[in-house]
Design an enzyme around this catalytic site. Structure first.
Site, mmCIF file in Angstrom:
data_model
loop_
_atom_site.group_PDB
_atom_site.id
_atom_site.type_symbol
_atom_site.label_atom_id
_atom_site.label_comp_id
_atom_site.label_asym_id
_atom_site.label_seq_id
_atom_site.Cartn_x
_atom_site.Cartn_y
_atom_site.Cartn_z
ATOM 1 N N HIS A 140 20.643 -15.860 -51.255
ATOM 2 C CA HIS A 140 19.892 -14.600 -51.192
ATOM 3 C C HIS A 140 18.414 -14.923 -50.985
ATOM 4 C CE1 HIS A 140 19.149 -10.356 -51.879
ATOM 5 N NE2 HIS A 140 18.127 -10.707 -52.635
ATOM 6 N N MET A 183 26.977 -9.769 -45.523
ATOM 7 C CA MET A 183 26.316 -8.524 -45.922
ATOM 8 C C MET A 183 27.304 -7.454 -46.389
ATOM 9 S SD MET A 183 23.271 -9.369 -45.630
ATOM 10 C CE MET A 183 22.069 -10.348 -44.772
ATOM 11 N N ARG A 184 28.367 -7.874 -47.067
ATOM 12 C CA ARG A 184 29.329 -6.921 -47.616
ATOM 13 C C ARG A 184 29.397 -7.082 -49.130
ATOM 14 N NH1 ARG A 184 29.959 -3.180 -44.406
ATOM 15 N NH2 ARG A 184 31.794 -2.534 -45.588
ATOM 16 N N LEU A 185 29.587 -5.951 -49.830
ATOM 17 C CA LEU A 185 29.792 -6.025 -51.279
ATOM 18 C C LEU A 185 31.182 -6.582 -51.559
ATOM 19 C CD1 LEU A 185 28.254 -2.643 -52.509
ATOM 20 C CD2 LEU A 185 27.319 -4.956 -52.792
ATOM 21 N N GLY A 244 23.837 -16.972 -38.537
ATOM 22 C CA GLY A 244 24.576 -18.184 -38.898
ATOM 23 C C GLY A 244 23.735 -19.442 -38.996
ATOM 24 N N SER A 245 22.419 -19.299 -39.202
ATOM 25 C CA SER A 245 21.616 -20.523 -39.334
ATOM 26 C C SER A 245 21.998 -21.293 -40.598
ATOM 27 C CB SER A 245 20.115 -20.207 -39.315
ATOM 28 O OG SER A 245 19.714 -19.550 -40.490
ATOM 29 N N ASN A 246 22.446 -20.597 -41.630
ATOM 30 C CA ASN A 246 22.899 -21.305 -42.840
ATOM 31 C C ASN A 246 24.244 -22.001 -42.608
ATOM 32 O OD1 ASN A 246 21.036 -20.991 -45.275
ATOM 33 N ND2 ASN A 246 21.048 -18.923 -44.418
ATOM 34 N N ASN A 303 26.746 -17.679 -53.097
ATOM 35 C CA ASN A 303 25.975 -16.801 -52.220
ATOM 36 C C ASN A 303 24.542 -17.318 -52.084
ATOM 37 O OD1 ASN A 303 25.452 -14.347 -50.707
ATOM 38 N ND2 ASN A 303 24.359 -13.577 -52.499
HETATM 39 C C1 GAR Z 1 19.662 -15.350 -45.058
HETATM 40 O O1 GAR Z 1 18.277 -15.262 -45.165
HETATM 41 C C2 GAR Z 1 20.332 -14.999 -46.370
HETATM 42 O O2 GAR Z 1 19.567 -15.350 -47.476
HETATM 43 C C3 GAR Z 1 20.449 -13.508 -46.237
HETATM 44 O O3 GAR Z 1 20.807 -13.300 -44.899
HETATM 45 C C4 GAR Z 1 20.215 -14.311 -44.094
HETATM 46 C C5 GAR Z 1 21.273 -14.875 -43.179
HETATM 47 O O4 GAR Z 1 20.708 -15.774 -42.279
HETATM 48 N N1 GAR Z 1 21.430 -12.988 -47.139
HETATM 49 C C6 GAR Z 1 21.291 -11.834 -47.791
HETATM 50 O O5 GAR Z 1 20.340 -11.093 -47.630
HETATM 51 C C7 GAR Z 1 22.430 -11.500 -48.735
HETATM 52 N N2 GAR Z 1 22.051 -10.476 -49.636
HETATM 53 P P1 GAR Z 1 21.614 -16.653 -41.299
HETATM 54 O O6 GAR Z 1 22.641 -15.708 -40.678
HETATM 55 O O7 GAR Z 1 20.679 -17.211 -40.298
HETATM 56 O O8 GAR Z 1 22.282 -17.714 -42.121
#
Ligand code: GAR
Length: 219
Positions: free
Chosen positions: A134, A115-117, A37-39, A132
């Site tokens: 990525h 991380m779900r389709l 959840g850093s984003n 999204n």
């Molecule tokens: C992030 O790096 C994001 O780009 C990636 O998961 C991480 C989540 O980080 N997403 C994917 O790979 C989607 N295909 P977070 O939980 O610290 O935000």
């Protein structure tokens, strides 16, 4: 992706000068996260700093141990666990996600490490309003373990991409990208950490732009 005839020919520099007029009506965000959840945190910080006129209505997470839920409670954001293992199909899970997002009056859905389709159940309920992030410069290195894929390919530059979601995985219209150099002694962890610094910068910025960009884009 189709540009409407009356639209600007460029998606690179959309006019965001009138964004301030929305300041009284912040974007209502629903965030989907599977892990750290850093984003989520970066979006919350950008809102607090006045860089993004938005409010987080709800966090939906699918792993009971996701740290994103702890972060949500620190920010006073309702967190709803929808564990994918409790649903018979992807469509059933997405149906419950849609119901929850609507219950919290969400306008924009942000997949911040989700991380779900996605199925048409969710896509059709929020057409062109699902964003999204990525950890690669799409269209390179789609899918899981994008950072490891970049290292294995030996590229010298990778990065991150914010894009609108469509049915094809990691393939919708690109809103924003940031490049990150790959260093000779990088591990997946060190490289991902530098990519995440850029993610935290461009995800809130792209959300702020998305409403403007959406006027010009149809998928
Ligand atoms: C992030 O790096 C994001 O780009 C990636 O998961 C991480 C989540 O980080 N997403 C994917 O790979 C989607 N295909 P977070 O939980 O610290 O935000």
């Amino acid at each position: 992706m189709v540009l409407r005839p009356d639209s600007t020919p460029s998606l690179v520099s959309p006019d965001i000068s009138d964004r301030t007029k929305y300041a009284d009506t912040p974007l209502k965000l629903g965030i989907l996260a599977s892990g750290n959840g850093s984003n989520f945190e970066a979006i919350a910080q950008a809102i607090k700093a006045g860089q993004l006129a938005a409010q987080i209505q709800v966090l939906i997470y699918n792993h009971p141990e996701a740290k994103a839920a702890v972060r949500a409670s620190h920010w006073g954001v309702p967190a709803v666990l929808l564990n994918h293992r409790d649903y018979k199909s992807r469509e059933d899970l997405d149906g419950q996600i849609v119901q929850t997002l609507q219950q919290y009056n969400v306008e924009w859905v942000i997949m911040a490490g989700w991380m779900r389709l996605v199925t048409p159940v969710l896509l059709n309920a929020f057409t062109n309003k699902i964003i999204n992030i990525h950890p690669s410069l799409l269209p390179s290195f789609k899918g899981m373990r994008a950072v490891e894929q970049a290292l294995a390919a030996g590229v010298k530059i990778t990065g991150c991409t914010v894009h609108l979601i469509c049915l094809e995985m990691d393939a919708g219209p690109i809103l924003m990208q940031a490049a990150v150099p790959v260093l000779p002694d990088d591990t997946p962890e060190t490289l991902h950490a530098r990519i995440q610094m850029q993610e935290h910068r461009i995800l809130p910025a792209a959300i702020a732009l998305a409403e403007q960009i959406q006027k010009y884009v149809t998928i």
